[in-house]
Design a protein around this motif. Sequence first.
Motif, PDB file in Angstrom:
ATOM      1  N   GLU A  72       0.832  -1.206   0.000  1.00 50.38           N
ATOM      2  CA  GLU A  72       0.000   0.000   0.000  1.00 50.38           C
ATOM      3  C   GLU A  72       0.871   1.263   0.000  1.00 50.38           C
ATOM      4  O   GLU A  72       1.857   1.330   0.731  1.00 50.38           O
ATOM      5  CB  GLU A  72      -0.906  -0.006   1.232  1.00 50.38           C
ATOM      6  CG  GLU A  72      -1.896   1.132   1.241  1.00 50.38           C
ATOM      7  CD  GLU A  72      -2.888   1.044   2.409  1.00 50.38           C
ATOM      8  OE1 GLU A  72      -2.817   0.102   3.209  1.00 50.38           O
ATOM      9  OE2 GLU A  72      -3.731   1.940   2.486  1.00 50.38           O
ATOM     10  N   ALA A  73       0.483   2.256  -0.714  1.00 51.36           N
ATOM     11  CA  ALA A  73      -0.635   2.321  -1.633  1.00 51.36           C
ATOM     12  C   ALA A  73      -0.151   2.257  -3.082  1.00 51.36           C
ATOM     13  O   ALA A  73      -0.819   1.687  -3.939  1.00 51.36           O
ATOM     14  CB  ALA A  73      -1.402   3.633  -1.437  1.00 51.36           C
ATOM     15  N   ARG A  74       1.004   2.861  -3.353  1.00 54.57           N
ATOM     16  CA  ARG A  74       1.417   2.919  -4.756  1.00 54.57           C
ATOM     17  C   ARG A  74       1.749   1.546  -5.315  1.00 54.57           C
ATOM     18  O   ARG A  74       1.573   1.296  -6.510  1.00 54.57           O
ATOM     19  CB  ARG A  74       2.587   3.897  -4.910  1.00 54.57           C
ATOM     20  CG  ARG A  74       2.148   5.349  -4.856  1.00 54.57           C
ATOM     21  CD  ARG A  74       3.319   6.281  -4.770  1.00 54.57           C
ATOM     22  NE  ARG A  74       3.725   6.523  -3.408  1.00 54.57           N
ATOM     23  CZ  ARG A  74       4.949   6.881  -3.036  1.00 54.57           C
ATOM     24  NH1 ARG A  74       5.885   7.031  -3.932  1.00 54.57           N
ATOM     25  NH2 ARG A  74       5.224   7.094  -1.774  1.00 54.57           N
ATOM     26  N   LYS A  95      -1.384  -0.862   5.264  1.00 49.79           N
ATOM     27  CA  LYS A  95      -1.033  -0.144   6.478  1.00 49.79           C
ATOM     28  C   LYS A  95      -1.948  -0.659   7.602  1.00 49.79           C
ATOM     29  O   LYS A  95      -3.090  -1.057   7.351  1.00 49.79           O
ATOM     30  CB  LYS A  95      -1.188   1.365   6.284  1.00 49.79           C
ATOM     31  CG  LYS A  95      -0.351   1.938   5.103  1.00 49.79           C
ATOM     32  CD  LYS A  95       1.102   2.191   5.478  1.00 49.79           C
ATOM     33  CE  LYS A  95       2.016   2.395   4.255  1.00 49.79           C
ATOM     34  NZ  LYS A  95       1.729   3.465   3.336  1.00 49.79           N
ATOM     35  N   LEU A 110      10.732   4.259   7.253  1.00 49.95           N
ATOM     36  CA  LEU A 110      11.041   4.521   5.846  1.00 49.95           C
ATOM     37  C   LEU A 110      11.741   5.862   5.716  1.00 49.95           C
ATOM     38  O   LEU A 110      12.055   6.484   6.738  1.00 49.95           O
ATOM     39  CB  LEU A 110       9.789   4.430   4.966  1.00 49.95           C
ATOM     40  CG  LEU A 110       8.707   5.476   5.108  1.00 49.95           C
ATOM     41  CD1 LEU A 110       7.871   5.489   3.832  1.00 49.95           C
ATOM     42  CD2 LEU A 110       7.777   5.155   6.251  1.00 49.95           C
ATOM     43  N   GLU A 111      12.002   6.287   4.478  1.00 54.19           N
ATOM     44  CA  GLU A 111      12.850   7.472   4.276  1.00 54.19           C
ATOM     45  C   GLU A 111      12.311   8.677   5.043  1.00 54.19           C
ATOM     46  O   GLU A 111      13.075   9.460   5.583  1.00 54.19           O
ATOM     47  CB  GLU A 111      12.975   7.819   2.779  1.00 54.19           C
ATOM     48  CG  GLU A 111      14.016   8.915   2.520  1.00 54.19           C
ATOM     49  CD  GLU A 111      14.083   9.379   1.074  1.00 54.19           C
ATOM     50  OE1 GLU A 111      13.230   8.980   0.252  1.00 54.19           O
ATOM     51  OE2 GLU A 111      15.001  10.174   0.774  1.00 54.19           O
ATOM     52  N   TYR A 112      10.974   8.821   5.104  1.00 54.14           N
ATOM     53  CA  TYR A 112      10.421  10.025   5.712  1.00 54.14           C
ATOM     54  C   TYR A 112       9.394   9.746   6.799  1.00 54.14           C
ATOM     55  O   TYR A 112       8.463  10.519   6.979  1.00 54.14           O
ATOM     56  CB  TYR A 112       9.811  10.934   4.644  1.00 54.14           C
ATOM     57  CG  TYR A 112       9.047  10.208   3.553  1.00 54.14           C
ATOM     58  CD1 TYR A 112       7.866   9.536   3.824  1.00 54.14           C
ATOM     59  CD2 TYR A 112       9.528  10.212   2.243  1.00 54.14           C
ATOM     60  CE1 TYR A 112       7.168   8.886   2.830  1.00 54.14           C
ATOM     61  CE2 TYR A 112       8.828   9.560   1.233  1.00 54.14           C
ATOM     62  CZ  TYR A 112       7.653   8.902   1.537  1.00 54.14           C
ATOM     63  OH  TYR A 112       6.970   8.255   0.547  1.00 54.14           O
ATOM     64  N   ASP A 134       6.705  -3.039  -5.397  1.00 53.61           N
ATOM     65  CA  ASP A 134       6.481  -1.685  -4.895  1.00 53.61           C
ATOM     66  C   ASP A 134       6.971  -0.695  -5.953  1.00 53.61           C
ATOM     67  O   ASP A 134       7.643  -1.079  -6.911  1.00 53.61           O
ATOM     68  CB  ASP A 134       7.216  -1.477  -3.569  1.00 53.61           C
ATOM     69  CG  ASP A 134       6.554  -0.401  -2.709  1.00 53.61           C
ATOM     70  OD1 ASP A 134       5.583   0.233  -3.164  1.00 53.61           O
ATOM     71  OD2 ASP A 134       7.028  -0.191  -1.585  1.00 53.61           O
ATOM     72  N   ASP A 135       6.636   0.582  -5.754  1.00 54.77           N
ATOM     73  CA  ASP A 135       7.063   1.556  -6.758  1.00 54.77           C
ATOM     74  C   ASP A 135       8.505   1.994  -6.529  1.00 54.77           C
ATOM     75  O   ASP A 135       9.313   1.978  -7.456  1.00 54.77           O
ATOM     76  CB  ASP A 135       6.116   2.777  -6.807  1.00 54.77           C
ATOM     77  CG  ASP A 135       6.085   3.562  -5.510  1.00 54.77           C
ATOM     78  OD1 ASP A 135       6.339   2.975  -4.436  1.00 54.77           O
ATOM     79  OD2 ASP A 135       5.820   4.774  -5.555  1.00 54.77           O
ATOM     80  N   VAL A 136       8.829   2.371  -5.274  1.00 56.66           N
ATOM     81  CA  VAL A 136      10.153   2.951  -4.997  1.00 56.66           C
ATOM     82  C   VAL A 136      10.853   2.160  -3.903  1.00 56.66           C
ATOM     83  O   VAL A 136      10.244   1.851  -2.862  1.00 56.66           O
ATOM     84  CB  VAL A 136      10.005   4.429  -4.555  1.00 56.66           C
ATOM     85  CG1 VAL A 136      11.335   4.987  -4.068  1.00 56.66           C
ATOM     86  CG2 VAL A 136       9.464   5.283  -5.700  1.00 56.66           C
ATOM     87  N   ALA A 138      13.700   2.978  -1.406  1.00 55.32           N
ATOM     88  CA  ALA A 138      14.532   4.076  -0.885  1.00 55.32           C
ATOM     89  C   ALA A 138      15.484   3.497   0.153  1.00 55.32           C
ATOM     90  O   ALA A 138      16.474   2.875  -0.220  1.00 55.32           O
ATOM     91  CB  ALA A 138      13.645   5.188  -0.348  1.00 55.32           C
ATOM     92  N   THR A 139      15.195   3.645   1.441  1.00 58.76           N
ATOM     93  CA  THR A 139      16.087   3.076   2.467  1.00 58.76           C
ATOM     94  C   THR A 139      15.962   1.558   2.568  1.00 58.76           C
ATOM     95  O   THR A 139      16.809   0.911   3.183  1.00 58.76           O
ATOM     96  CB  THR A 139      15.755   3.655   3.851  1.00 58.76           C
ATOM     97  OG1 THR A 139      14.428   3.263   4.214  1.00 58.76           O
ATOM     98  CG2 THR A 139      15.870   5.169   3.854  1.00 58.76           C
ATOM     99  N   GLY A 140      14.868   1.024   2.044  1.00 58.71           N
ATOM    100  CA  GLY A 140      14.647  -0.427   2.116  1.00 58.71           C
ATOM    101  C   GLY A 140      13.843  -0.862   3.336  1.00 58.71           C
ATOM    102  O   GLY A 140      13.547  -2.048   3.485  1.00 58.71           O
ATOM    103  N   GLY A 141      13.436   0.079   4.177  1.00 52.92           N
ATOM    104  CA  GLY A 141      12.678  -0.280   5.379  1.00 52.92           C
ATOM    105  C   GLY A 141      11.357  -0.960   5.061  1.00 52.92           C
ATOM    106  O   GLY A 141      10.990  -1.972   5.674  1.00 52.92           O
ATOM    107  N   THR A 142      10.636  -0.418   4.108  1.00 49.97           N
ATOM    108  CA  THR A 142       9.331  -0.975   3.723  1.00 49.97           C
ATOM    109  C   THR A 142       9.502  -2.366   3.112  1.00 49.97           C
ATOM    110  O   THR A 142       8.778  -3.302   3.449  1.00 49.97           O
ATOM    111  CB  THR A 142       8.647  -0.048   2.691  1.00 49.97           C
ATOM    112  OG1 THR A 142       8.614   1.278   3.210  1.00 49.97           O
ATOM    113  CG2 THR A 142       7.248  -0.519   2.370  1.00 49.97           C
TER     114      THR A 142
END
Length: 190
Positions: A72-74, A95, A110-112, A134-136, A138-142
């Motif tokens: 979720e969501a993108r 979520k 996550l990043e933010y 997933d779409d992006v 970033a830090t890899g947390g998600t």
Amino acid sequence: MSATETTGQPVPVDLGTLLTSRIRDVPDYPRAGVVFKDITPLLADAAAMTALVEALAALAVRHQVDKVVGLEARGFILAAPVAVRADVGFVPVRKAGKLPGECLSQAYALEYGTAEIEVQRDAFLPGERVLVIDDVLATGGTAEASVELVRRAGAEVAALAVLMELAFLQGRTRLETVLAGAPLEALVTV
Ligand SMILES: O=P(O)(O)OC[C@H]1O[C@H](OP(=O)(O)OP(=O)(O)O)[C@H](O)[C@@H]1O
Ligand SMILES: Nc1ncnc2[nH]cnc12
């Protein structure tokens, strides 16, 4: 999509070039210092979306998966058409608090920000092979949390696929341990 040469003949455009051209940088969103990768121009472009879904569905077929998981969501927007195209089922990782019934949860950063994701306990048959989309990255947390969650639900992560990897945030390195040899496929890396 195609460009047109002086001959008038269509020239195929490289997939990475096409996808990158439809992702917009938004500085200082949602926080100062973050450059947000906005995929809405890509979603609005039928040719680019078709090319993206075809590429991700080819990965689902190549990795012989039983299910496609969207985050979720993108991630939902990409993973659902991929599942249909690859002729396999779709499983949402949502979520916290959005899925009915018994769920497994995983908290992460996550990043933010921070968040918690869930999957239904009976989402997979034991040992089912899964492509997580997933779409992006970033830090890899998600991604890390989702891989752990899917495994806890009894499935095997055959591969993780993202539209765009932000290499400077080193998510790939972070994911090495949790992926344990499962491939990370990024269609575009910046
Ligand atoms: O690699 P990370 O640092 O974990 O960041 C990547 C995640 O951040 C975004 O999700 P977000 O939680 O903003 O959700 P959204 O798709 O609902 O906008 C993006 O869609 C990824 O899921
Ligand atoms: N910079 C970014 N752009 C879009 N999605 C993100 N998720 C985490 N970081 C992101």
